[in-house]
Design a protein around this motif. Structure first.
Motif, short mmCIF file in Angstrom:
data_model
loop_
_atom_site.label_atom_id
_atom_site.label_comp_id
_atom_site.label_asym_id
_atom_site.label_seq_id
_atom_site.Cartn_x
_atom_site.Cartn_y
_atom_site.Cartn_z
N LEU A 1 -21.43 7.18 4.04
CA LEU A 1 -20.53 8.32 3.96
C LEU A 1 -21.32 9.64 4.00
N PHE A 2 -22.46 9.65 3.33
CA PHE A 2 -23.31 10.83 3.32
C PHE A 2 -23.79 11.15 4.73
N TYR A 3 -24.21 10.12 5.47
CA TYR A 3 -24.68 10.30 6.85
C TYR A 3 -23.58 10.89 7.72
N GLU A 4 -22.37 10.38 7.56
CA GLU A 4 -21.24 10.93 8.32
C GLU A 4 -21.06 12.41 8.00
N GLY A 5 -21.21 12.76 6.73
CA GLY A 5 -21.07 14.16 6.34
C GLY A 5 -22.12 15.05 6.95
N VAL A 6 -23.36 14.55 7.05
CA VAL A 6 -24.43 15.33 7.67
C VAL A 6 -24.14 15.53 9.16
N VAL A 7 -23.67 14.49 9.83
CA VAL A 7 -23.31 14.62 11.25
C VAL A 7 -22.19 15.65 11.41
N ASP A 8 -21.23 15.64 10.50
CA ASP A 8 -20.14 16.62 10.56
C ASP A 8 -20.67 18.05 10.41
N LYS A 9 -21.63 18.23 9.51
CA LYS A 9 -22.24 19.56 9.34
C LYS A 9 -22.99 19.98 10.60
N ALA A 10 -23.69 19.03 11.21
CA ALA A 10 -24.41 19.33 12.45
C ALA A 10 -23.42 19.69 13.56
N GLN A 11 -22.29 19.00 13.60
CA GLN A 11 -21.27 19.32 14.59
C GLN A 11 -20.75 20.74 14.40
N LYS A 12 -20.54 21.13 13.15
CA LYS A 12 -20.07 22.49 12.86
C LYS A 12 -21.12 23.52 13.25
N ALA A 13 -22.38 23.25 12.89
CA ALA A 13 -23.45 24.20 13.20
C ALA A 13 -23.65 24.34 14.70
N MET A 14 -23.54 23.23 15.43
CA MET A 14 -23.76 23.26 16.87
C MET A 14 -22.51 23.66 17.65
N ARG A 15 -21.39 23.81 16.92
CA ARG A 15 -20.11 24.22 17.51
C ARG A 15 -19.68 23.30 18.64
N LEU A 16 -19.72 22.02 18.33
CA LEU A 16 -19.37 20.98 19.29
C LEU A 16 -17.94 20.50 19.06
N SER A 17 -17.27 20.08 20.14
CA SER A 17 -15.95 19.49 20.01
C SER A 17 -16.02 17.99 19.78
N ASN A 18 -17.20 17.40 19.99
CA ASN A 18 -17.37 15.97 19.69
C ASN A 18 -18.57 15.80 18.76
N LYS A 19 -18.83 14.57 18.36
CA LYS A 19 -19.89 14.31 17.39
C LYS A 19 -21.27 14.42 18.04
N PRO A 20 -22.19 15.10 17.40
CA PRO A 20 -23.57 15.08 17.91
C PRO A 20 -24.25 13.77 17.56
N VAL A 21 -25.38 13.56 18.16
CA VAL A 21 -26.21 12.38 17.88
C VAL A 21 -27.45 12.83 17.12
N ILE A 22 -27.83 12.05 16.14
CA ILE A 22 -29.11 12.26 15.47
C ILE A 22 -30.02 11.10 15.86
N LEU A 23 -31.15 11.43 16.49
CA LEU A 23 -32.17 10.43 16.78
C LEU A 23 -33.29 10.59 15.76
N HIS A 24 -33.91 9.47 15.42
CA HIS A 24 -34.83 9.47 14.28
C HIS A 24 -36.28 9.53 14.75
N GLY A 25 -36.62 10.72 15.19
CA GLY A 25 -37.95 11.08 15.65
C GLY A 25 -37.90 12.54 16.04
N GLU A 26 -39.03 13.23 16.03
CA GLU A 26 -39.00 14.66 16.34
C GLU A 26 -38.53 14.89 17.77
N PRO A 27 -38.10 16.11 18.11
CA PRO A 27 -37.33 16.30 19.33
C PRO A 27 -37.97 15.89 20.65
N VAL A 28 -39.27 15.68 20.70
CA VAL A 28 -39.83 15.16 21.95
C VAL A 28 -39.22 13.80 22.26
N LEU A 29 -38.83 13.05 21.23
CA LEU A 29 -38.12 11.78 21.44
C LEU A 29 -36.81 12.04 22.17
#
Length: 392
Positions: free
Chosen positions: A42-70
């Motif tokens: 549930l916490f993870y879903e909440g973090v994704v929702d915050k990222a969606q709000k920050a990025m101003r997306l109409s759909n869910k963003p993806v979190i990949l588990h490695g620094e952005p070069v990944l």
């Protein structure tokens, strides 16, 4: 022990990794929950929702588990097929570098390359799209950090969208420090992370993916699956009733949660404004001190990194060493073609505050004078203070 010689307290004003907010560091110390604990899901879903709000997306963003070069390599591997014709826009080391990944997945690579102190001209992109209607994918680095320059991705994105192409954007060191969002520039894959302007440690990728990009990646049989490079495996990982493809970076998610709270609570516009003010003061001070900015014009100079041209006869590496040894201030070198030619001063996250421009000017000017440049440091600081006072 020798490593302790390098462990003295310093002010880190680099282009990344950057200082993390104290609140984020405390967040990293939260309990490391089991990834299948319902509380974590549930916490993870909440973090994704915050990222969606920050990025101003109409759909869910993806979190990949490695620094952005990944995320950047994953974007190339997942979206590009052997039949695609890719137009890579290179205005710096990182933009040029994406072309090497693109070439790995398609032999059909075109490129617009400009000197690494300039920006991509949308008219050149428009002309290339007209000349080569077969282009299907365009890739661009928004802020090419080794040059401290910004590309006009909203204008480029509008052209790519009208052409019917897919746009891949590297916004790693721009998102959170200036007004940029995936849907503003019509990006199909928009790659960023918390380790720059959001003031968190390196370790995660945040990615906006358009619905048409999801469809293209799912239709690409060569797109990575059951792999660290997979994007498609993480599409529904935000949902508590879906399994994680592999163990997520729990502590990094804890830190990201705090970083997003700080960003949203302060207000994005206020965050962008202090990044811009810090960089503006820094540029004014550099010029008044007798140095020059690497960017060909002030209009393309980044609000998150100031790149200062190295004067003739100055050893840039020795310059940075002197700034650290004498003043306890750490700067970044250039990269690739800009190595030795410029010094980068980061204005990201917690160091995007005007006082750090004064600290940077003092250390840079003092180190330059030690190298025999005889700069007017006081004049530079006065110029920076004038910019800051005018904004007050």
């Amino acid at each position: 022990m020798r490593y302790l010689e390098h462990a003295d307290p310093v002010i880190t004003l680099t282009a990344g990794p950057v200082n993390a907010y104290a609140e984020v560091l405390r967040g990293l110390g939260r309990t490391v929950l089991y990834d299948y604990d319902p509380a974590f899901q549930l916490f993870y879903e909440g973090v994704v929702d915050k990222a969606q709000k920050a990025m101003r997306l109409s759909n869910k963003p993806v979190i990949l588990h490695g620094e952005p070069v990944l995320g950047l390599e994953a974007a190339a591997a997942s979206l590009i097929t052997p039949d695609d014709v890719v137009l890579n826009l290179a205005s710096g080391v990182y933009g040029k570098g994406f072309g090497y990944w693109a070439k790995r997945y398609s032999p059909h690579l075109l490129e617009i390359e400009v000197p690494y102190n300039e920006a991509i001209d949308p008219q050149a992109v428009e002309a290339m799209l007209k000349k080569h209607p077969e282009i299907t994918i365009v890739s661009v680095c928004h802020h090419d950090t080794p040059s401290g320059t910004i590309n006009p991705i909203d204008a480029i994105g509008a052209l790519v969208s009208a052409h019917g192409g897919y746009l891949i954007v590297d916004a790693v060191s721009s998102f959170g420090g200036m007004k940029t969002h995936p849907q503003d520039c019509k990006a199909d894959i928009y790659v960023t992370g918390p380790n720059k302007c959001l003031g968190a440690p390196p370790g995660l990728t945040m990615m906006g993916v358009s619905e048409r990009a999801w469809a293209k990646m799912k239709g690409n049989e060569a797109a990575p699956r059951a792999s660290m490079l997979s994007i498609v495996d993480w599409e529904h990982a935000w949902s508590p009733d879906k399994p994680f493809p592999f163990t997520p970076s729990v502590s990094e998610i804890n830190g990201l949660d705090v970083a997003l709270d700080l960003y949203l609570d302060e207000g994005p516009e206020a965050v962008w404004a202090r990044h811009a003010l810090t960089a503006k003061a820094m540029r004014a001070g550099v010029t008044a001190m007798g140095l020059s900015i690497w960017a060909a014009s002030d209009s393309i100079a980044s609000p998150t990194t100031t790149a200062v041209r190295t004067p003739e006869g100055v050893d840039e590496k020795a310059l940075r060493q002197a700034a650290r040894a004498r003043y306890g201030v750490v700067f970044s070198s250039g990269r690739g073609e800009t190595l030795g030619k410029l010094t980068r001063i980061g204005h990201m996250g917690p160091t995007a505050q005007p006082i750090y421009a004064i600290a940077a000017l003092t250390a840079l000017g003092g180190a330059m004078n030690a190298a025999g440049q005889k700069l007017a440091i006081g004049r530079g600081i006065d110029a920076a203070l004038a910019v800051i006072d005018a904004d007050a």
